[in-house]
Design a protein around this motif. Structure first.
Motif, PDB file in Angstrom:
ATOM      1  N   ASP A  39       0.421   5.560   7.019  1.00  0.00           N
ATOM      2  CA  ASP A  39       0.437   6.415   5.838  1.00  0.00           C
ATOM      3  C   ASP A  39       1.546   5.938   4.916  1.00  0.00           C
ATOM      4  OD1 ASP A  39      -0.198   8.425   4.122  1.00  0.00           O
ATOM      5  OD2 ASP A  39       0.602  10.058   5.323  1.00  0.00           O
ATOM      6  N   HIS A  40       1.390   6.196   3.604  1.00  0.00           N
ATOM      7  CA  HIS A  40       2.437   5.807   2.660  1.00  0.00           C
ATOM      8  C   HIS A  40       3.610   6.785   2.691  1.00  0.00           C
ATOM      9  CE1 HIS A  40       0.127   8.827   0.461  1.00  0.00           C
ATOM     10  NE2 HIS A  40       1.152   8.982  -0.347  1.00  0.00           N
ATOM     11  N   LEU A  41       3.434   7.929   3.372  1.00  0.00           N
ATOM     12  CA  LEU A  41       4.506   8.911   3.510  1.00  0.00           C
ATOM     13  C   LEU A  41       5.114   8.816   4.907  1.00  0.00           C
ATOM     14  CD1 LEU A  41       2.749  11.993   1.871  1.00  0.00           C
ATOM     15  CD2 LEU A  41       4.449  10.502   0.824  1.00  0.00           C
ATOM     16  N   PRO A  42       6.411   9.104   5.029  1.00  0.00           N
ATOM     17  CA  PRO A  42       7.023   9.067   6.361  1.00  0.00           C
ATOM     18  C   PRO A  42       6.470  10.159   7.266  1.00  0.00           C
ATOM     19  CG  PRO A  42       8.550   9.966   4.730  1.00  0.00           C
ATOM     20  CD  PRO A  42       7.372   9.442   3.975  1.00  0.00           C
ATOM     21  N   HIS A  43       6.611   9.948   8.566  1.00  0.00           N
ATOM     22  CA  HIS A  43       6.138  10.943   9.537  1.00  0.00           C
ATOM     23  C   HIS A  43       6.851  12.272   9.307  1.00  0.00           C
ATOM     24  CE1 HIS A  43       4.777  12.741  13.279  1.00  0.00           C
ATOM     25  NE2 HIS A  43       6.034  13.054  13.538  1.00  0.00           N
ATOM     26  N   TYR A  44       6.102  13.350   9.429  1.00  0.00           N
ATOM     27  CA  TYR A  44       6.678  14.684   9.222  1.00  0.00           C
ATOM     28  C   TYR A  44       6.396  15.542  10.436  1.00  0.00           C
ATOM     29  CZ  TYR A  44       7.804  19.143   7.012  1.00  0.00           C
ATOM     30  OH  TYR A  44       8.361  20.355   6.711  1.00  0.00           O
ATOM     31  N   GLY A 178      -3.923  15.605  -2.184  1.00  0.00           N
ATOM     32  CA  GLY A 178      -3.971  15.243  -0.775  1.00  0.00           C
ATOM     33  C   GLY A 178      -2.978  14.149  -0.437  1.00  0.00           C
ATOM     34  N   GLU A 179      -2.862  13.152  -1.311  1.00  0.00           N
ATOM     35  CA  GLU A 179      -1.950  12.036  -1.059  1.00  0.00           C
ATOM     36  C   GLU A 179      -0.486  12.425  -1.145  1.00  0.00           C
ATOM     37  OE1 GLU A 179      -4.600   8.240  -2.631  1.00  0.00           O
ATOM     38  OE2 GLU A 179      -3.297   9.339  -4.028  1.00  0.00           O
ATOM     39  N   SER A 180      -0.182  13.521  -1.794  1.00  0.00           N
ATOM     40  CA  SER A 180       1.223  13.936  -1.941  1.00  0.00           C
ATOM     41  C   SER A 180       1.740  14.691  -0.718  1.00  0.00           C
ATOM     42  CB  SER A 180       1.374  14.814  -3.189  1.00  0.00           C
ATOM     43  OG  SER A 180       0.706  16.057  -3.019  1.00  0.00           O
ATOM     44  N   LEU A 181       0.863  14.945   0.248  1.00  0.00           N
ATOM     45  CA  LEU A 181       1.232  15.726   1.430  1.00  0.00           C
ATOM     46  C   LEU A 181       1.097  14.876   2.690  1.00  0.00           C
ATOM     47  CD1 LEU A 181      -0.833  18.883   0.469  1.00  0.00           C
ATOM     48  CD2 LEU A 181       1.662  18.690   0.337  1.00  0.00           C
ATOM     49  N   PRO A 182       2.064  14.966   3.620  1.00  0.00           N
ATOM     50  CA  PRO A 182       1.938  14.258   4.896  1.00  0.00           C
ATOM     51  C   PRO A 182       0.727  14.745   5.685  1.00  0.00           C
ATOM     52  CG  PRO A 182       4.180  15.050   4.568  1.00  0.00           C
ATOM     53  CD  PRO A 182       3.338  15.678   3.501  1.00  0.00           C
ATOM     54  N   LYS A 183       0.187  13.891   6.515  1.00  0.00           N
ATOM     55  CA  LYS A 183      -1.054  14.215   7.211  1.00  0.00           C
ATOM     56  C   LYS A 183      -0.942  15.446   8.089  1.00  0.00           C
ATOM     57  CE  LYS A 183      -2.751   9.475   7.304  1.00  0.00           C
ATOM     58  NZ  LYS A 183      -3.132   8.337   8.170  1.00  0.00           N
ATOM     59  N   PRO A 245      -2.458   4.242  -4.420  1.00  0.00           N
ATOM     60  CA  PRO A 245      -1.975   2.991  -3.811  1.00  0.00           C
ATOM     61  C   PRO A 245      -1.812   1.855  -4.813  1.00  0.00           C
ATOM     62  CG  PRO A 245      -3.626   4.008  -2.409  1.00  0.00           C
ATOM     63  CD  PRO A 245      -3.600   4.809  -3.679  1.00  0.00           C
ATOM     64  N   VAL A 246      -2.739   1.749  -5.792  1.00  0.00           N
ATOM     65  CA  VAL A 246      -2.652   0.648  -6.744  1.00  0.00           C
ATOM     66  C   VAL A 246      -1.392   0.747  -7.592  1.00  0.00           C
ATOM     67  CG1 VAL A 246      -4.014   1.858  -8.521  1.00  0.00           C
ATOM     68  CG2 VAL A 246      -3.949  -0.641  -8.496  1.00  0.00           C
ATOM     69  N   ARG A 247      -0.958   1.957  -7.913  1.00  0.00           N
ATOM     70  CA  ARG A 247       0.266   2.130  -8.705  1.00  0.00           C
ATOM     71  C   ARG A 247       1.505   1.972  -7.841  1.00  0.00           C
ATOM     72  NH1 ARG A 247      -0.265   0.302 -12.602  1.00  0.00           N
ATOM     73  NH2 ARG A 247       1.737   1.148 -13.241  1.00  0.00           N
ATOM     74  N   LEU A 248       1.450   2.433  -6.582  1.00  0.00           N
ATOM     75  CA  LEU A 248       2.606   2.293  -5.697  1.00  0.00           C
ATOM     76  C   LEU A 248       2.873   0.831  -5.374  1.00  0.00           C
ATOM     77  CD1 LEU A 248       1.987   5.268  -3.228  1.00  0.00           C
ATOM     78  CD2 LEU A 248       3.488   5.190  -5.232  1.00  0.00           C
ATOM     79  N   VAL A 249       1.812   0.070  -5.181  1.00  0.00           N
ATOM     80  CA  VAL A 249       1.969  -1.370  -4.932  1.00  0.00           C
ATOM     81  C   VAL A 249       2.567  -2.054  -6.152  1.00  0.00           C
ATOM     82  CG1 VAL A 249       0.715  -3.518  -4.548  1.00  0.00           C
ATOM     83  CG2 VAL A 249       0.142  -1.494  -3.198  1.00  0.00           C
TER      84      VAL A 249
END
Length: 264
Positions: A39-44, A178-183, A245-249
């Motif tokens: 995931d692009h977010l750290p583990h929570y 959805g992408e702004s929240l950890p899984k 993802p395209v903007r983060l890359v």
């Protein structure tokens, strides 16, 4: 015939709506599980954080998401009200009034898919903000056109324009939220915020605008209500971080285009 619609015709819409259930179950059973994927977010650790810790740690995403969903919900229910608005307020004939709902649904589905696809290519924030800003600018002129021209073309074209702008923006937002929240907390927060927005604003929008039209004797009252919540959703979109993802890359590579809003 109106009598046929009252007697049994309304059940046909419910039957057609129920046909989506098998498709939904098919999608849910066939989608791959991604809980343990990178995931692009750290583990929570949601269990250690607890309920109030989750609210604290993800407050920005929760409140911006709620504000954006409030604006989108109000706009959706105003557009869903267009059939009643045309029939009761503008005294247009029934077939024309029902076409407004059909146009809203067809263009809304296509625009939602386009919004999600385009946001994969160009980023979430611009696909949220630009169409929603255009929606804000178009809402009042479109309602004026519908009310004062009082024609089938104005009703259907105006509904189509607002539906496209709203749903392109919403299609990008749902992915971004959805992408702004950890899984580990994504499903719970998304469902809670969505349900809260629908309950508070979806359940009140149509009674409020019907009351406003009657109380102020102004057929443009729905546009003012729409503008208020659209403005709030725009502010929240500006505060929301980029997650595509395209903007983060591009950001990590130092290639972010000049003039874009900050992505974090």
């Amino acid at each position: 015939m109106a009598s046929d619609l009252d007697a049994y015709g309304w059940r046909i819409a419910f039957l057609l709506g129920a046909l989506i259930l098998p498709y939904g179950l098919y999608i849910r059973r066939s989608l791959p599980e991604t809980l343990h994927a990178d995931d692009h977010l750290p583990h929570y650790d949601a269990q250690s954080a607890g309920f109030f810790g989750i609210l604290r740690d993800h407050g920005r995403a929760i409140w911006t998401g709620l504000a954006i969903l409030a604006g989108g919900t109000v706009a959706t229910y105003v557009l869903n009200y267009m059939t009643t608005f045309a029939r009761v307020t503008l005294h247009m004939d029934a077939p024309t009034s029902f076409y407004a709902t059909l146009v809203n649904g067809v263009f809304g589905v296509a625009a939602s898919l386009a919004g999600g696809w385009l946001s994969d290519r160009y980023g979430r924030r611009r696909l949220m903000i630009v169409p929603r800003a255009l929606f804000f600018l178009a809402a009042y002129p479109v309602f004026m056109l519908i009310v004062y021209q009082h024609s089938t073309r104005a009703l259907l074209v105006g509904t189509a324009i607002l539906s496209i702008l709203l749903n392109v923006s919403s299609g990008a937002f749902y992915v971004a939220f959805g992408e702004s929240l950890p899984k580990r907390v994504r499903g719970g927060i998304f469902a809670t915020v969505y349900a809260t927005s629908i309950a508070l604003f979806g359940g009140t929008t149509q009674p409020v605008i019907a009351w406003a039209i009657h109380t102020f004797d102004n057929p443009l009252a729905p546009a003012w209500y729409l503008l208020l919540f659209t403005a709030a959703s725009l502010v929240a979109m500006v505060l929301m971080a980029e997650s595509a993802p395209v903007r983060l890359v591009a950001k990590d590579a130092g290639d972010e285009e000049p003039g874009l809003p900050p992505t974090a």
